[in-house]
Design an enzyme around this catalytic site. Structure first.
Site, mmCIF file in Angstrom:
data_model
loop_
_atom_site.group_PDB
_atom_site.id
_atom_site.type_symbol
_atom_site.label_atom_id
_atom_site.label_comp_id
_atom_site.label_asym_id
_atom_site.label_seq_id
_atom_site.Cartn_x
_atom_site.Cartn_y
_atom_site.Cartn_z
ATOM 1 N N ASP A 59 0.667 -1.143 -0.073
ATOM 2 C CA ASP A 59 -0.028 -0.007 -0.218
ATOM 3 C C ASP A 59 1.002 1.074 0.090
ATOM 4 O O ASP A 59 1.816 1.392 0.763
ATOM 5 C CB ASP A 59 -1.006 -0.045 1.168
ATOM 6 C CG ASP A 59 -1.978 1.044 1.117
ATOM 7 O OD1 ASP A 59 -2.836 0.960 0.261
ATOM 8 O OD2 ASP A 59 -2.086 1.876 2.134
ATOM 9 N N GLU B 232 2.262 -0.312 -4.757
ATOM 10 C CA GLU B 232 0.896 0.770 -4.980
ATOM 11 C C GLU B 232 1.751 2.030 -5.157
ATOM 12 O O GLU B 232 2.295 2.731 -3.980
ATOM 13 C CB GLU B 232 0.046 0.880 -4.240
ATOM 14 C CG GLU B 232 -1.004 1.796 -4.694
ATOM 15 C CD GLU B 232 -2.157 2.443 -3.770
ATOM 16 O OE1 GLU B 232 -2.839 3.127 -4.038
ATOM 17 O OE2 GLU B 232 -1.602 2.484 -2.551
#
Ligand code: GLC
Length: 473
Positions: free
Chosen positions: A143, A209
């Site tokens: 993330d 990400e």
């Protein structure tokens, strides 16, 4: 669940709401038994404010975990230490009266940022990766990887001259000092080293990400040492759906990849608008063909393969903090997070409980079972594309060769040894001329059932043609 799982209170356990570690082990084994890989979403930038590390950190200025988070004194006027803005709007600093300092949160105040410059925190987080790798997970989606390091001296971010309030307040400043610091690549290399230690053939994968322009994005393949295997490439989501613009971007991306860097393409996500809502149902097929014929690992978001479109969420049922904090700007993510409809049974077979968000209005027709029974459905089109891709080395590992085209046509070849495929996509809703090379030819696969006269591409038509091998010439 302040940000629906992106606020982790214990990195080495399963939230009781979802089960237990034993359930997780069963899930993993069941996935592996079916030849599926299972990746976890690793959230290294911030924990939950309920994590015991944070409880300790905020308890006193001299707690050993104080420096595991980012604490700063107020500015001279008593306000936040600098002008950094949360990605969800508002100052990214929260004052904590107990110890009289501010802590930094790039997202919600319930998501305090971890301090990756602290060696103990860094080691503890690497241990988390190891914990799950030892349990047998096949890798991680990491993330907001470009967020994890901030400039050590916390200078103000420059103001964004192009800012308009409709963009969301995060865009009022440019995240020059709060993200993408050069030292991040050392940390990424350490994560990669660990993943690689589980198998020399790269059996464990790291996907980062990263929302950055191309030149900065490709650095996450590694600077000096290998980085993540796949920095997510979200540009298909953001780019204008226009043939020339996409052709230019694909070329630029292919050219920017480092030697051996394997491409990745993302068509949708839990943070983006539904593909069918963005592009319309007819173009959703063309987009599927693009995603599965470009060179690289395709990333398809659940629900897009049955063509879920725009879902209107009644005001009282909105749950996404992104929407609730800056309402009405269209930034909310609830519409893409509605349940997957499997069949016609209650709640589309998704749950016997109360779903957290309403289903799309046409779920009784638009569900996996119904689409599987219809040879012309989008889900069966995806299956045909995937089958073809698996059977074709040109599609799965072949070269990408741009083909010049005009108007709304995007064209390229994929080649491997003797196999040559020509992909022609009409990104518009007007008829376009078909390149002479394939006049009269029957495509291997087409987005439409009724084709044109063999010399033109119909609106929203995408087709894959086999070309004769050019060997021996
Ligand atoms: C990523 C996630 C998003 C989440 C945010 C904060 O962008 O994809 O859903 O809200 O990180 O963790």
């Amino acid at each position: 669940m302040a940000d629906f799982g992106y606020d982790v209170a214990d990195y080495c356990d399963i939230d009781p709401m979802f089960g237990t570690l034993a359930d997780f082990d069963r899930l993993l084994a069941a996935a592996h038994a079916r030849g599926l890989k299972l990746l976890l979403d690793f959230v290294p930038n911030h924990s939950s404010d309920r994590h015991r590390w944070f409880t300790e950190s905020r308890s006193s200025r001299d707690n050993p975990k104080r420096d595991w988070y980012i604490w700063r004194d107020a500015a001279a006027d008593g306000g936040p230490p600098n002008n950094w803005i949360s990605d969800f709007g508002g100052s990214a600093w929260e004052y904590d009266p107990a110890t009289g300092q501010y802590y930094y949160h790039a997202f919600l105040k319930e998501q305090p940022d971890l301090n990756w410059r602290n060696p103990d925190l860094r080691a503890a987080m690497i241990d988390v990766l190891q914990f799950w790798l030892d349990r047998g997970v096949d890798g991680f989606r990491i993330d907001v990887l470009w967020h994890i390091l901030k400039a050590a001296d916390f200078p103000d971010n420059p103001l964004n001259p192009a800012y308009r309030p409709a963009m969301g307040e995060m865009h009022s400043v440019m995240q020059l000092h709060s993200t993408d610091q050069p030292e991040v690549h050392e940390i990424v290399a350490e994560m990669r080293d660990l993943a690689d230690s589980y198998g020399r053939g790269g059996e464990r994968v790291l996907i980062g990400e990263i929302c950055l322009p191309l030149d900065k994005l490709v650095r996450y393949y590694g600077v000096g040492a290998p980085g993540v295997h796949l920095p997510f490439n979200f540009h298909l989501i953001d780019a204008p759906w226009q043939a020339r613009a996409l052709a230019t971007f694909i070329d630029a991306y292919e050219a920017a990849l480092p030697p051996g860097g394997w491409p990745n393409w993302v068509l949708g996500s839990h943070d983006a608008r539904r593909v069918a809502a963005r592009l319309g149902e007819a173009q959703a097929r063309v987009a599927a063909m693009l995603l599965l014929t470009l060179r690289g690992t395709p990333t398809l978001y659940q629900g897009d393969e049955i063509g879920i479109g725009e879902v209107a969420i009644p005001a009282g049922q909105l749950v996404d903090p992104r929407e609730l904090r800056e309402p009405g700007l269209g930034l909310g993510r609830d519409p893409s997070r509605t349940p997957m409809a499997w069949d016609r049974s209650d709640n589309g077979g998704f749950t016997t409980g109360v779903p957290w968000l309403p289903l799309h209005s046409d779920w009784r027709q638009r569900n996996v079972a119904a689409e599987q029974g219809d040879p012309q459905s989008l889900v069966n089109f995806y299956h045909r594309l995937l089958t073809m891709r698996r059977a074709s080395e040109a599609l799965s590992i072949g070269q990408y060769v741009a083909v010049e085209a005009v108007g709304d046509i995007l064209a390229y070849e994929r080649r491997h040894d003797d196999e040559r495929l020509l992909i022609i996509l009409n990104l518009g809703d007007r008829e376009q001329a078909l390149p002479a090379q394939v006049h009269g030819a029957t495509p291997l696969l087409c987005t439409l059932t009724a084709r044109g006269d063999g010399r033109s591409m119909r609106p929203n038509e995408g087709a894959i043609f086999a070309l004769p091998s050019d060997r021996g010439h």
